[in-house]
Design a protein around this motif. Structure first.
Motif, PDB file in Angstrom:
ATOM      1  N   THR A 195       0.821  -1.205   0.000  1.00  0.00           N
ATOM      2  CA  THR A 195       0.000   0.000   0.000  1.00  0.00           C
ATOM      3  C   THR A 195       0.857   1.258   0.000  1.00  0.00           C
ATOM      4  N   ALA A 196       1.975   1.222   0.732  1.00  0.00           N
ATOM      5  CA  ALA A 196       2.885   2.365   0.734  1.00  0.00           C
ATOM      6  C   ALA A 196       3.409   2.617  -0.673  1.00  0.00           C
ATOM      7  N   TRP A 197       3.769   1.548  -1.377  1.00  0.00           N
ATOM      8  CA  TRP A 197       4.236   1.660  -2.762  1.00  0.00           C
ATOM      9  C   TRP A 197       3.137   2.260  -3.646  1.00  0.00           C
ATOM     10  N   ASP A 198       1.924   1.760  -3.489  1.00  0.00           N
ATOM     11  CA  ASP A 198       0.805   2.239  -4.306  1.00  0.00           C
ATOM     12  C   ASP A 198       0.432   3.684  -3.984  1.00  0.00           C
ATOM     13  N   SER A 199       0.813   4.154  -2.789  1.00  0.00           N
ATOM     14  CA  SER A 199       0.466   5.511  -2.369  1.00  0.00           C
ATOM     15  C   SER A 199       1.495   6.540  -2.805  1.00  0.00           C
ATOM     16  N   THR A 200       2.605   6.072  -3.365  1.00  0.00           N
ATOM     17  CA  THR A 200       3.705   6.957  -3.739  1.00  0.00           C
ATOM     18  C   THR A 200       3.528   7.418  -5.185  1.00  0.00           C
ATOM     19  N   ARG A 201       3.804   8.672  -5.439  1.00  0.00           N
ATOM     20  CA  ARG A 201       3.636   9.225  -6.789  1.00  0.00           C
ATOM     21  C   ARG A 201       4.603   8.564  -7.776  1.00  0.00           C
ATOM     22  N   ARG A 202       4.347   8.773  -9.037  1.00  0.00           N
ATOM     23  CA  ARG A 202       5.267   8.317 -10.065  1.00  0.00           C
ATOM     24  C   ARG A 202       6.627   9.019  -9.871  1.00  0.00           C
ATOM     25  N   GLY A 203       7.689   8.238  -9.757  1.00  0.00           N
ATOM     26  CA  GLY A 203       9.011   8.797  -9.492  1.00  0.00           C
ATOM     27  C   GLY A 203       9.302   9.048  -8.028  1.00  0.00           C
ATOM     28  N   GLY A 204       8.373   8.685  -7.143  1.00  0.00           N
ATOM     29  CA  GLY A 204       8.568   8.912  -5.705  1.00  0.00           C
ATOM     30  C   GLY A 204       9.406   7.841  -5.049  1.00  0.00           C
ATOM     31  N   ARG A 205       9.540   7.955  -3.712  1.00  0.00           N
ATOM     32  CA  ARG A 205      10.393   7.046  -2.944  1.00  0.00           C
ATOM     33  C   ARG A 205       9.597   6.350  -1.846  1.00  0.00           C
ATOM     34  N   THR A 206       9.756   5.028  -1.767  1.00  0.00           N
ATOM     35  CA  THR A 206       9.124   4.233  -0.717  1.00  0.00           C
ATOM     36  C   THR A 206      10.222   3.593   0.117  1.00  0.00           C
ATOM     37  N   THR A 207      10.247   3.887   1.410  1.00  0.00           N
ATOM     38  CA  THR A 207      11.271   3.374   2.320  1.00  0.00           C
ATOM     39  C   THR A 207      10.621   2.421   3.322  1.00  0.00           C
ATOM     40  N   VAL A 208      11.164   1.206   3.417  1.00  0.00           N
ATOM     41  CA  VAL A 208      10.620   0.189   4.315  1.00  0.00           C
ATOM     42  C   VAL A 208      11.511   0.085   5.550  1.00  0.00           C
ATOM     43  N   VAL A 209      10.936   0.438   6.692  1.00  0.00           N
ATOM     44  CA  VAL A 209      11.639   0.404   7.965  1.00  0.00           C
ATOM     45  C   VAL A 209      11.213  -0.813   8.786  1.00  0.00           C
ATOM     46  N   GLY A 210       9.930  -1.197   8.672  1.00  0.00           N
ATOM     47  CA  GLY A 210       9.384  -2.272   9.482  1.00  0.00           C
ATOM     48  C   GLY A 210      10.048  -3.613   9.220  1.00  0.00           C
ATOM     49  N   ILE A 211      10.137  -4.421  10.273  1.00  0.00           N
ATOM     50  CA  ILE A 211      10.752  -5.751  10.181  1.00  0.00           C
ATOM     51  C   ILE A 211       9.637  -6.788  10.036  1.00  0.00           C
ATOM     52  N   GLY A 212       9.542  -7.390   8.870  1.00  0.00           N
ATOM     53  CA  GLY A 212       8.523  -8.403   8.621  1.00  0.00           C
ATOM     54  C   GLY A 212       9.115  -9.801   8.611  1.00  0.00           C
ATOM     55  N   GLY A 213       8.256 -10.791   8.733  1.00  0.00           N
ATOM     56  CA  GLY A 213       8.701 -12.177   8.694  1.00  0.00           C
ATOM     57  C   GLY A 213       8.869 -12.676   7.264  1.00  0.00           C
ATOM     58  N   LYS A 214       9.507 -13.837   7.131  1.00  0.00           N
ATOM     59  CA  LYS A 214       9.737 -14.419   5.815  1.00  0.00           C
ATOM     60  C   LYS A 214       8.436 -14.769   5.101  1.00  0.00           C
ATOM     61  N   ASP A 215       7.372 -14.941   5.877  1.00  0.00           N
ATOM     62  CA  ASP A 215       6.089 -15.279   5.271  1.00  0.00           C
ATOM     63  C   ASP A 215       5.396 -14.068   4.656  1.00  0.00           C
ATOM     64  N   GLN A 216       5.911 -12.872   4.908  1.00  0.00           N
ATOM     65  CA  GLN A 216       5.295 -11.643   4.382  1.00  0.00           C
ATOM     66  C   GLN A 216       5.852 -11.377   2.981  1.00  0.00           C
ATOM     67  N   GLN A 217       5.199 -11.920   1.975  1.00  0.00           N
ATOM     68  CA  GLN A 217       5.659 -11.816   0.592  1.00  0.00           C
ATOM     69  C   GLN A 217       4.976 -10.635  -0.107  1.00  0.00           C
ATOM     70  N   VAL A 218       5.795  -9.782  -0.751  1.00  0.00           N
ATOM     71  CA  VAL A 218       5.293  -8.628  -1.482  1.00  0.00           C
ATOM     72  C   VAL A 218       5.588  -8.844  -2.970  1.00  0.00           C
TER      73      VAL A 218
END
Length: 360
Positions: free
Chosen positions: A263-286
């Motif tokens: 959702t963060a990726w989808d919320s970012t404008r064309r050419g924008g930046r998405t930074t992932v800080v949260g620590i997810g488990g291996k089962d969290q596939q994007v």
């Protein structure tokens, strides 16, 4: 000397508040009496096995206290000094350190495998993420302590050890938010609240906070959010609606969940930046398709410890605190005793956020 601590006996087990025997500090070690320790979601990730460390262990990696004793060859702190615990000290010798990327140090967590204490029954204990802050006192490597900056209360300084460095660094070092840009922060826990304040300090024109809980809106707005969105299937559409149908320049994801990263990726404008800080488990596939990566031209990046260097960044944060731009008290939702840590873990599991602060 025996002190009380929160011990994780095994992965998936509840924490046990019990007595442990700490040795005197050896060469290159420091003994610290804790003033406070933050209860961070990363501690929960250690307890459930998302992040692997040797057990049994004393958890807690965000803390500050007073030096009570030092071993040989320790010169930068002395008994009576206030210190912030640094759970990820850089070795200065690995490839990442040679590049100046100390937050990626290959040896930062090597101390977690050490035996640093024992239970009163004699069971060997490991120091969680190096510093074992969920205890009345701890013994750590001298590289794990930094002097508390002038003008920062010792109890509040505990939050500098993880939440603030991570959230501030995600905005200023990883995403590099510029004045006038729009920002969305996903997850309003301690790191997310720090990121909101950092975005305000950076001069963001619109700051959208996103969380699954409507109850966190007041916390988010106090930290700097101009808008608040309760997470749902329409979150990305709502954020685009708040930004002239473009999307935000920068999205900072602090929850570590596949759905919020997407959702963060989808919320970012064309050419924008998405930074992932949260620590997810291996089962969290994007998942992403090749065409959208080309078409949207967005940048997706991971962010470890806010891409921060504590020795460099703590003085900067202290200046923001002294100037009133950064409010550490706004991150704390409750102050608890050592005995309250298990219940604080339950609150995190229930999505109740901010930061519980253990005050000793």
């Amino acid at each position: 000397m025996a002190v009380r601590a929160a011990v994780l006996p095994a992965v998936g087990s509840p924490l046990e508040i019990t007595g442990i025997d700490l040795p005197d500090p050896g060469p290159g070690q420091v003994r610290v009496r804790l003033a406070a320790a933050g209860v961070c979601h990363s501690d929960l990730s250690l307890s459930d096995g998302t992040m692997r460390v040797p057990v049994p262990a004393v958890l807690g990696h965000e803390g500050a206290g007073t030096v009570v004793a030092v071993g040989e060859d320790v010169g930068h702190v002395a008994p009576g000094d206030g210190v912030v615990l640094n759970w990820a000290p850089s070795c200065g010798a690995c490839h990442a350190c040679s590049l100046g990327e100390v937050w990626l140090c290959a040896n930062a967590l090597s101390g977690a495998a050490d035996v640093y204490a024992r239970t009163t029954e004699g069971t060997e204990l490991h120091p969680g993420l190096n510093v074992a802050a969920f205890a009345e006192e701890t013994v750590v490597s001298a590289s794990c302590v930094l002097p508390v900056p002038d003008g920062v209360p010792l109890t509040d300084a505990a939050l500098l050890g993880c939440a603030v460095l991570t959230g501030y660094g995600a905005v200023h070092h990883s995403a590099r938010v510029r004045a006038g840009e729009t920002v969305a922060v996903f997850g309003v826990g301690g790191v997310g609240l720090s990121a909101l304040q950092a975005a305000r300090i950076a001069g963001a024109s619109k700051i959208v906070a996103v969380d699954v809980s409507a109850e966190k809106e007041e916390l988010a707005r106090a930290a700097g959010a101009t808008d608040y969105v309760v997470a749902s299937d329409t979150t990305a559409r709502e954020i685009r609606g708040l930004t002239g149908k473009q999307g935000v320049d920068v999205a900072v994801e602090c929850a570590g969940r596949a759905v919020s990263i997407r959702t963060a990726w989808d919320s970012t404008r064309r050419g924008g930046r998405t930074t992932v800080v949260g620590i997810g488990g291996k089962d969290q596939q994007v998942t992403f398709n090749a065409l959208e990566i080309f078409h949207w031209g967005r940048t997706l990046s991971g962010c470890v410890y806010g891409n921060s260097d504590p020795a460099r960044d703590l003085p900067v944060l202290a200046e923001h605190i002294r100037a009133g731009r950064l409010d550490l008290s706004a991150l704390v939702t409750e102050r608890i005793s050592l005995d309250g840590i298990p219940a604080a873990f339950e609150n995190m599991l229930a999505g109740k956020g901010g930061r519980a602060l253990v005050v000793f």
